[in-house]
Design a protein around this motif. Structure first.
Motif, PDB file in Angstrom:
ATOM      1  N   ILE A   1       8.092 -46.697 -19.377  1.00 32.11           N
ATOM      2  CA  ILE A   1       7.774 -45.407 -19.982  1.00 32.11           C
ATOM      3  C   ILE A   1       7.872 -45.442 -21.500  1.00 32.11           C
ATOM      4  CG2 ILE A   1      10.102 -44.422 -19.917  1.00 32.11           C
ATOM      5  CD1 ILE A   1       8.651 -41.857 -18.748  1.00 32.11           C
ATOM      6  N   ARG A   2       8.677 -46.344 -22.055  1.00 27.38           N
ATOM      7  CA  ARG A   2       8.759 -46.497 -23.515  1.00 27.38           C
ATOM      8  C   ARG A   2       7.933 -47.696 -23.962  1.00 27.38           C
ATOM      9  NH1 ARG A   2      14.567 -46.768 -25.850  1.00 27.38           N
ATOM     10  NH2 ARG A   2      14.914 -48.096 -24.027  1.00 27.38           N
ATOM     11  N   SER A   3       6.797 -47.881 -23.361  1.00 28.40           N
ATOM     12  CA  SER A   3       5.954 -49.057 -23.557  1.00 28.40           C
ATOM     13  C   SER A   3       5.639 -49.357 -25.022  1.00 28.40           C
ATOM     14  CB  SER A   3       4.642 -48.860 -22.787  1.00 28.40           C
ATOM     15  OG  SER A   3       3.721 -49.867 -23.106  1.00 28.40           O
ATOM     16  N   VAL A   4       5.996 -50.563 -25.437  1.00 33.76           N
ATOM     17  CA  VAL A   4       5.640 -51.030 -26.774  1.00 33.76           C
ATOM     18  C   VAL A   4       4.131 -51.249 -26.858  1.00 33.76           C
ATOM     19  CG1 VAL A   4       5.932 -52.901 -28.463  1.00 33.76           C
ATOM     20  CG2 VAL A   4       7.895 -52.088 -27.134  1.00 33.76           C
TER      21      VAL A   4
ATOM     22  N   GLN B   1       8.390 -36.934 -24.171  1.00 37.73           N
ATOM     23  CA  GLN B   1       9.426 -35.950 -24.478  1.00 37.73           C
ATOM     24  C   GLN B   1      10.376 -35.804 -23.301  1.00 37.73           C
ATOM     25  OE1 GLN B   1       6.946 -32.511 -25.436  1.00 37.73           O
ATOM     26  NE2 GLN B   1       7.272 -32.853 -27.617  1.00 37.73           N
ATOM     27  N   PHE B   2      11.578 -35.335 -23.589  1.00 41.61           N
ATOM     28  CA  PHE B   2      12.592 -35.094 -22.567  1.00 41.61           C
ATOM     29  C   PHE B   2      12.117 -34.004 -21.615  1.00 41.61           C
ATOM     30  CE2 PHE B   2      16.853 -32.981 -21.594  1.00 41.61           C
ATOM     31  CZ  PHE B   2      17.172 -33.872 -20.594  1.00 41.61           C
TER      32      PHE B   2
ATOM     33  N   PHE C   1      16.370 -40.897 -25.582  1.00 41.72           N
ATOM     34  CA  PHE C   1      16.101 -41.668 -24.371  1.00 41.72           C
ATOM     35  C   PHE C   1      17.315 -42.533 -24.055  1.00 41.72           C
ATOM     36  CE2 PHE C   1      14.495 -45.004 -21.697  1.00 41.72           C
ATOM     37  CZ  PHE C   1      13.521 -44.385 -20.929  1.00 41.72           C
ATOM     38  N   SER C   2      17.840 -42.388 -22.865  1.00 41.55           N
ATOM     39  CA  SER C   2      18.949 -43.231 -22.409  1.00 41.55           C
ATOM     40  C   SER C   2      18.674 -43.620 -20.965  1.00 41.55           C
ATOM     41  CB  SER C   2      20.277 -42.479 -22.525  1.00 41.55           C
ATOM     42  OG  SER C   2      20.255 -41.271 -21.789  1.00 41.55           O
TER      43      SER C   2
ATOM     44  N   PHE D   1      12.176 -38.839 -19.306  1.00 38.45           N
ATOM     45  CA  PHE D   1      11.166 -38.499 -20.302  1.00 38.45           C
ATOM     46  C   PHE D   1       9.787 -38.633 -19.661  1.00 38.45           C
ATOM     47  CE2 PHE D   1      14.619 -38.647 -23.079  1.00 38.45           C
ATOM     48  CZ  PHE D   1      14.253 -38.288 -24.363  1.00 38.45           C
ATOM     49  N   ALA D   2       8.817 -37.913 -20.166  1.00 40.73           N
ATOM     50  CA  ALA D   2       7.450 -37.987 -19.652  1.00 40.73           C
ATOM     51  C   ALA D   2       6.482 -37.683 -20.785  1.00 40.73           C
ATOM     52  CB  ALA D   2       7.245 -37.007 -18.497  1.00 40.73           C
TER      53      ALA D   2
END
Length: 428
Positions: free
Chosen positions: A162-165, A177-178, A249-250, A289-290
């Protein structure tokens, strides 16, 4: 004279989750390709607790040859309870599929191990954190890693979550966003909860006003002796995301027992007892997050393709994220194989992939939008209604095999066969 053999297709997969591993298995089976999977971690380890594998999951695992090594607890029944009183509000019907395809709750580590065992030796490269991508036009894509090393690939598969570089580089305007959801997860010995009334063997959701307590067995008794069997707890807290704009993000960070238990003080005593058996230091916290849907899953003139949460950051909305990602990888391999067979190039392959998977994810986003609107309408017309009435309305809209068969009953092999039949008709 020997026939001309084109140079092998160089494929770089970013991310060692189920999507990346499934892609590595499927793509490595193609002739004249060189597949390398780059994972940022120093070792492949699964973060989380349990994972649901249903009909759609079993189907893609069969195609990847990994289904026999994935075993867990067969969901014989699923109960939805009023988390405050313990009253059973709904019992989901048994799966309509043959027993081998019934939903199972399994340890995430077992799914990961099964997939790793099918990846050819030498494909996986660890401790390779991607920090840069550069479009080299006709010469492919240059990847730069934190250790200073560089490689060039013809195709980059972004399976880095989801946090794709990869997504950040090719779609920099896309943000996540959260969602307002925080999940606390843990596995505890079955023996520690076996004396709690009605806590087993059913998979259960204990719903509260601002969250829920989920629990399930995760082991197959035929494969795991009683003293080593584990029990999964996933406790969710929900807030209005607009009230916490600073949430970072955690994923898999430690959480104290007091923090978790503090959100469930009004719940049924059986829930509180189950929470109390968790040893201090075992809880892990996950903030959900989405992001908005992407209109297209490919970029840079069809040299980049996104799969899994990198392509559809839904934050586990349907509980099948691993399956979606593995389906993506398998379809990608079939699309490359197909395009070669009809004289097409990599661009044609990614067009095929996108034509199959983008509409599928668009349908998911549409469904989520519709459900959100229903909830908002219900709140507007039923202000002040009791928690019990609100709960029944919420559970009535709860997704499952019977309502979302296009997700949980998806047979990715048949999806591909349908594409081939349609293509044959259009060519006729």
């Amino acid at each position: 004279m020997p026939s001309y053999q084109p140079p092998p297709l160089r494929i770089a997969i970013i991310g060692g989750g189920p999507g990346g591993l499934g892609s590595a298995i499927a793509l490595s089976s193609l002739p004249n390709v060189v597949v390398t999977l780059y994972e940022r971690a120093k070792e492949l380890r699964e973060i989380g607790a349990g994972i649901r594998v249903g009909f759609n999951g079993w189907k893609v695992l069969e195609l990847l040859g990994a289904d026999e090594d994935v075993r867990g607890h067969v969901e014989s029944s699923v109960l939805h309870r009023n988390g405050l009183s313990g009253e059973i509000v709904k019992e989901s019907p048994l799966s309509k599929y043959p027993i081998r395809y019934h939903p199972q709750r399994v340890r995430r580590t077992r799914l990961q191990s099964a997939l790793i065992s099918k990846v050819p030796e030498g494909v996986i490269k660890l401790n390779k954190k991607l920090v840069g991508l550069e479009d080299l036009s006709e010469n492919g894509v240059k990847l730069t890693f934190e250790d200073g090393s560089e490689v060039i690939a013809d195709l980059v598969v972004g399976g880095d979550g989801i946090r794709s570089v990869v997504r950040q580089h090719v779609f920099p305007e896309h943000t996540i966003q959260f969602t307002g959801t925080t999940i606390f997860r843990v596995l505890v010995p079955v023996s520690s909860v076996s004396n709690i009334s009605d806590m087993m063997p059913s998979t259960q959701w204990w719903h509260g006003p601002t969250g829920h307590f989920y629990c399930s067995l995760v082991d197959d008794p035929a494969e795991t002796d009683e003293k080593n069997q584990l029990f999964e707890i996933a406790a969710r807290k929900l807030i209005d995301p607009s009230t916490d704009l600073t949430k970072k993000f955690s994923w898999g960070v430690p959480a104290t027992n007091a923090r978790v238990e503090g959100f469930f003080t009004d719940y049924d005593p059986r829930v509180l007892e189950a929470l109390s058996v968790v040893p201090e230091g075992h809880w892990k916290e996950f903030s959900a997050f989405a992001g908005p849907r992407l209109e297209k899953l490919t970029a840079w003139n069809e040299k980049i393709v996104l799969i899994g949460d990198a392509s559809h950051p839904l934050s586990g909305a349907f509980g099948s994220g691993a399956t979606f990602a593995m389906e993506d990888g398998w379809i990608l391999a079939r699309a490359i194989e197909y395009s070669r067979g009809v004289g097409g190039n990599l661009s044609r392959a990614l067009e095929v992939f996108d034509s199959i998977r983008s509409p599928y994810y668009a349908r998911m986003y549409t469904h989520l939008d519709e459900q959100k609107q229903k909830v908002q309408n219900s709140k507007a017309t039923n202000q002040g209604q009791s928690f019990e009435l609100t709960l029944r309305t919420r559970i009535a809209a709860f997704g499952g095999e019977e309502k979302l068969s296009w997700i949980y009953g998806n047979d990715i092999g048949e999806v591909w066969s349908d594409f081939l039949r349609t293509s044959e008709k259009s060519d006729a």
